[in-house]
Write an enzyme that holds these catalytic residues in place. Structure first.
Site, short mmCIF file in Angstrom:
data_model
loop_
_atom_site.label_atom_id
_atom_site.label_comp_id
_atom_site.label_asym_id
_atom_site.label_seq_id
_atom_site.Cartn_x
_atom_site.Cartn_y
_atom_site.Cartn_z
N ASP A 328 -17.05 -5.60 25.12
CA ASP A 328 -16.68 -4.93 26.36
C ASP A 328 -15.25 -5.31 26.75
OD1 ASP A 328 -17.57 -3.44 28.83
OD2 ASP A 328 -17.12 -5.38 29.75
N GLU A 364 -14.32 -1.93 22.81
CA GLU A 364 -13.89 -1.01 23.86
C GLU A 364 -12.40 -1.31 24.06
OE1 GLU A 364 -15.57 0.39 28.17
OE2 GLU A 364 -15.34 -1.77 27.85
#
Length: 676
Positions: A328, A364
């Site tokens: 993330d 990401e």
């Protein structure tokens, strides 16, 4: 023990007791508190052995012992020091905790004002780990399908899963869940965070709970609500899925912790060594850098923080057998100081580690800090979430002008983003919808976000979603609108499965899940994010299964090399041809037509023996398409898309319904090769 040998950090079971090893570069004293229930039975001071290491050997305890840490030293938040022995701390290297994290304002009280926080904080558990796995090659590879799963929301309402398993990691191993995953052709499930997290402090007063888990405190303990069986529950689930041919990827958060900003709780890293683990302003050490939008940012270029991250990754490979990870806000992981560096030390440590080097790694590729958007700039072989694919595919189907050339670029692997010298394959993870944003069904039903239930007056969530509502905002009783929306869903899914690179589908999008227009449902641990298995669209689900089966068996679709029109082999046919609906190659003039909504992509199988055609009709009107036919062959509809071929017109000509994508398979004519 020999103090010259650095002990393993965390709790290690030894003869007659447990050795606790803790690292803190700035603490003056470290204590280990031993608990029976809520009672602190012993407090043992650890001895400093140099290089910021503290060790305590506690006899008479063993596996199952509950403990916490306490750190003493300077308390001066303005200088970045938060030492307070009244704050019980969870061991950063713990592998299990006895209960979930729960926010309480007393966790953020200044020193001498909040009292002992031991009753408020989970206790770390001394754990005897199972035997480590020898890492197996990942099951996921190439252009496979990643299936993004919120474990609780995915399983809590499944009618075939026993009540005691619903909402748990173990539910993923249930035969009904496995059968669904296999029907969809899932290559790997990507589990949204299962590491224990804490609610953001503004949620409890609103009566809300974090439903996504992107707010961890420590990096290894699984959330007891999802995995009451701990690492063994995950290990057994991974094994069951692997036996079914399905890999497991873990979505992990190494960019921040739930200790948040200077008004947040002290639970672990902040109280142990804030200045080592979190970034601060070089000119103001008490000011936390906020490249994540959550209040703090992990200092991934700090050796202690990097070592903790690598240790967590190795833990899940060694003891759970996972295929890999999704990171993330991964730009944080590559920041050296304030700048992003694709050659960052943490990336090198991960990619060269013997246990981790062969794992699947997905990033990401952004954060909210300076120059945070780094799509295409991460080092190979890291795969990257491609939001350019997401937005451009949405814009094409929304009807934005001059998008056909961009559509072709995205289908061909996004070479404008990912092509590098010596890199023949794309690293794109293509998706149209994810946990963050509109669900796929909401994308064609809502033009505006509707996040009022989040308690932030609809200010949260992305404002621009490139969505369309087909004439009515939200749920519509009109059957014509419902039919048009379903047609859009079929077309969007067909477009995704026709693209080069890995593809990702969020659980429930295959059967029309809705969040009622909420595009930031992180705080909705309720029917908003729980899948409604009773109301799923079976025809749409079957369509996804057919697409997946066709893609899985077609090298022309699941290959990952860029499509650039070059011959296959020395003198074979081109890997791709881009045609107008007439069957003629698209000219420069065609590509420049702002209103062009039609495109044919003809792919050659890697062995050069067969072809696949994908016909895209983005117009609302039916259109005649002609696909050139080779002598002795014919085109046949494939992947369940034949229903949108309204009429065969002879040869390679056909009438294609509006707002549809057709897959064609090249086949030999039945009489080919027979004697006269």
């Amino acid at each position: 023990m020999n103090d010259s040998v650095h002990p393993a950090l965390g709790a290690t079971i030894i003869d007659g007791g447990v050795r606790f090893a803790i690292r803190s570069r700035a603490a003056e004293r470290i204590f280990v508190s031993i608990f029976t229930g809520e009672a602190e039975m012993r407090r043992v001071e650890a001895r400093a052995i140099g290089e910021g290491l503290f060790v305590a050997e506690v006899d008479g305890v063993g596996a199952g012992t509950h403990y916490g840490l306490r750190a003493d030293g300077i308390y001066d938040p303005a200088s970045g020091c938060w030492f307070d022995p009244d704050k019980l701390l969870v061991d950063p290297y713990a592998v299990a905790i006895d209960r979930p994290y729960t926010y309480d304002p007393r966790l953020a009280a200044p020193r001498h004002e909040g009292g002992d926080t031991a009753p408020l904080v989970p206790k770390s558990i001394v754990t005897r780990l199972p035997p480590a796995f020898e890492p197996q090659p990942p099951l996921f590879s190439g252009g496979g399908l990643v299936y993004e799963v919120n474990v609780r929301g995915f399983t809590i309402g499944h009618p075939d899963v026993p009540q005691d398993l619903r909402g748990r990691i173990a539910a993923l191993a249930h035969p009904a869940i496995v059968a669904h995953l296999k029907k969809l052709g899932v290559a790997a499930v990507e589990l949204m965070p299962i590491v224990a997290w804490i609610d953001e402090r503004h949620l409890p007063p609103l009566g809300l709970r974090n439903a996504w888990g992107y707010n961890p405190v420590t990096f290894k303990p699984l959330d007891p609500r999802l995995a009451p069986g701990g690492i063994t529950e995950l290990r057994q689930t991974v094994a069951a899925l692997r036996e079914a041919g399905i890999g497991v990827l873990l979505d992990l958060v190494f960019n921040h912790t739930g200790e948040s900003d200077d008004k947040g709780p002290t639970l672990s890293l902040r109280g142990l060594d804030n200045r080592s683990y979190f970034r601060s302003d070089p000119d103001d050490p008490g000011l936390l850098v906020n490249d994540t939008g959550t209040g703090n940012t992990i200092a991934c270029d700090n050796p202690d923080a990097a070592a903790l991250i690598v240790d967590a990754l190795r833990h899940f490979v060694a003891y759970a057998g996972v295929d890999g990870f999704r990171f993330d806000l991964a730009t944080v992981l590559g920041r050296e100081g304030r700048d992003f560096d694709p050659d960052a030390r943490l990336f090198d440590a991960i990619l060269t580690d013997p246990m981790l080097s062969g794992r699947v790694m997905i990033v990401e590729p952004w954060d909210v800090g300076p120059d945070g958007y780094q799509l295409g700039n991460f080092p190979p072989p890291l795969l990257e979430w491609n939001d350019r694919f997401r937005d451009d595919i949405r814009r094409f189907w929304r009807g934005d002008p001059a998008m056909t050339g961009t559509l072709a670029t995205r289908l061909a692997g996004s070479s404008d983003v990912f092509r590098r010298v010596g890199q023949p394959t794309t690293r794109s993870v293509n998706f149209i919808a994810a946990h963050d944003g509109f669900s796929l069904a909401d994308l064609v039903s809502y033009q505006e976000k509707h996040n009022e239930a989040n308690g932030e007056e609809n200010r949260d969530g992305h404002g621009e979603n490139f969505s369309w509502n087909n004439g009515v905002e939200g749920e519509a009783a009109d059957s014509v609108i419902a039919t048009v929306r379903r047609r859009d869903l079929f077309a969007l899914l067909s477009t995704l499965f026709a693209s080069r690179g890995a593809i990702m589908l969020t659980a429930g999008d295959e059967f029309g899940r809705t969040q009622s227009g909420n595009n930031n449902a992180y705080a909705q641990d309720d029917e908003t994010t729980w899948l409604d298995w009773e109301r799923r669209d079976g025809e749409l689900e079957a369509h996804v299964g057919a697409l997946a089966a066709f893609r899985r068996h077609s090298g022309a679709l699941n290959a990952t090399n860029f499509l650039d029109g070059r011959p296959i082999g020395q003198s074979g046919p081109a890997d791709v041809e881009w045609l107008a609906e007439s069957g003629e190659p698209l000219s420069t003039g065609h590509w420049g037509e702002p209103d062009r909504r039609r495109l044919t992509m003809v792919l050659t199988e890697p062995d050069g023996a067969g072809r696949v055609a994908v016909l895209v009709n983005g117009d609302r009107r039916a259109s005649a398409f002609n696909v050139p036919v080779r002598e002795g062959f014919r085109w046949s509809p494939a992947a369940g898309t034949g229903r949108d071929v309204q009429r065969m017109l002879g040869g390679g000509a056909m009438l294609v319904a509006g707002r549809s994508v057709i897959y064609l398979r090249e086949e030999r004519r039945p009489d080919e090769g027979k004697s006269a």
